[in-house]
Design an enzyme around this catalytic site. Sequence first.
Site, PDB file in Angstrom:
ATOM      1  N   CYS A  34       7.660  -2.227  -6.902  1.00 24.75           N
ATOM      2  CA  CYS A  34       7.222  -2.341  -8.296  1.00 24.75           C
ATOM      3  C   CYS A  34       6.176  -1.280  -8.605  1.00 24.75           C
ATOM      4  O   CYS A  34       6.516  -0.117  -8.719  1.00 24.75           O
ATOM      5  CB  CYS A  34       6.747  -3.745  -8.633  1.00 24.75           C
ATOM      6  SG  CYS A  34       5.696  -4.508  -7.391  1.00 24.75           S
ATOM      7  N   SER A  35       4.908  -1.641  -8.699  1.00 19.71           N
ATOM      8  CA  SER A  35       3.930  -0.646  -9.137  1.00 19.71           C
ATOM      9  C   SER A  35       2.533  -0.966  -8.627  1.00 19.71           C
ATOM     10  O   SER A  35       1.561  -0.689  -9.310  1.00 19.71           O
ATOM     11  CB  SER A  35       3.923  -0.574 -10.663  1.00 19.71           C
ATOM     12  OG  SER A  35       3.670  -1.869 -11.194  1.00 19.71           O
ATOM     13  N   CYS A  36       2.409  -1.548  -7.452  1.00 17.42           N
ATOM     14  CA  CYS A  36       1.085  -1.855  -6.898  1.00 17.42           C
ATOM     15  C   CYS A  36       0.257  -0.575  -6.799  1.00 17.42           C
ATOM     16  O   CYS A  36       0.766   0.466  -6.385  1.00 17.42           O
ATOM     17  CB  CYS A  36       1.225  -2.502  -5.524  1.00 17.42           C
ATOM     18  SG  CYS A  36       2.095  -4.084  -5.588  1.00 17.42           S
ATOM     19  N   CYS A  39       4.866   2.495  -4.493  1.00 20.69           N
ATOM     20  CA  CYS A  39       5.183   1.081  -4.340  1.00 20.69           C
ATOM     21  C   CYS A  39       6.683   0.993  -4.555  1.00 20.69           C
ATOM     22  O   CYS A  39       7.154   1.149  -5.684  1.00 20.69           O
ATOM     23  CB  CYS A  39       4.450   0.193  -5.344  1.00 20.69           C
ATOM     24  SG  CYS A  39       4.953  -1.537  -5.168  1.00 20.69           S
TER      25      CYS A  39
HETATM   26 FE    FE Z   1       4.157  -3.291  -6.314  1.00 22.54          FE
END
Ligand code: FE
Length: 217
Positions: free
Chosen positions: A124-126, A121
Amino acid sequence: MPHDHHDHHDHHDDHTHGEDHPHAHLPPDPALRVRALETILTRKGLIDPAALDAIIDTYQNRIGPKNGALVVARAWADPEFHAALMRDATAVVADMGFFGRQGEHITAVANTPQTHNMVVCTLCSCYPWPLLGIPPGWYKSDAYRARAVREPRKVLADFGVTLPGDKAVRVWDSTAEMRYLVVPERPEGTEGWSVEALAGLVTRDSMIGTGLPRQPG
Ligand code: FE
């Protein structure tokens, strides 16, 4: 991949601060910062620490990557399931009871002798929580998010994965709208194995694409 409409933008502001002091405002140990926040929120009566512990335990230990491993193992063992998973992973994994936060839209991407898939991602951190649990720290790091797209083979080498030169690497950028599950190639020498035994070969990293499944024996 479109990457607007994110549901969590916690890291994005960092990129506007420039190279000099991107994280200078953070204390050295993020765990201390989290603990301080938890203490304040608990004192204000805004959170219940027991409920917080239950949520973390659910995603870290009870779910972890076990659900994803079961999905991959079934795909290895059952061609019809594999086909259905590739057509509509969200529906197939929901049928198995795997849905919830960060699992609303999931696409399965299968590795082949020609193509290796890897997930990041960039913003961010999906991450597909219901299948893989909480993302590892490196998945959320600036370095991984920046390098996975720019130099995926070098990142793979850092993880100890060396692919044949003629195998393409395809990088999938997760968003709030779509998260990805890599279906690694089934290891040789596992003919006739049960789904449960096969699941034991499926590592978390192999489902992100930064690793390969365990080999039998
Ligand atoms: Fe994300």
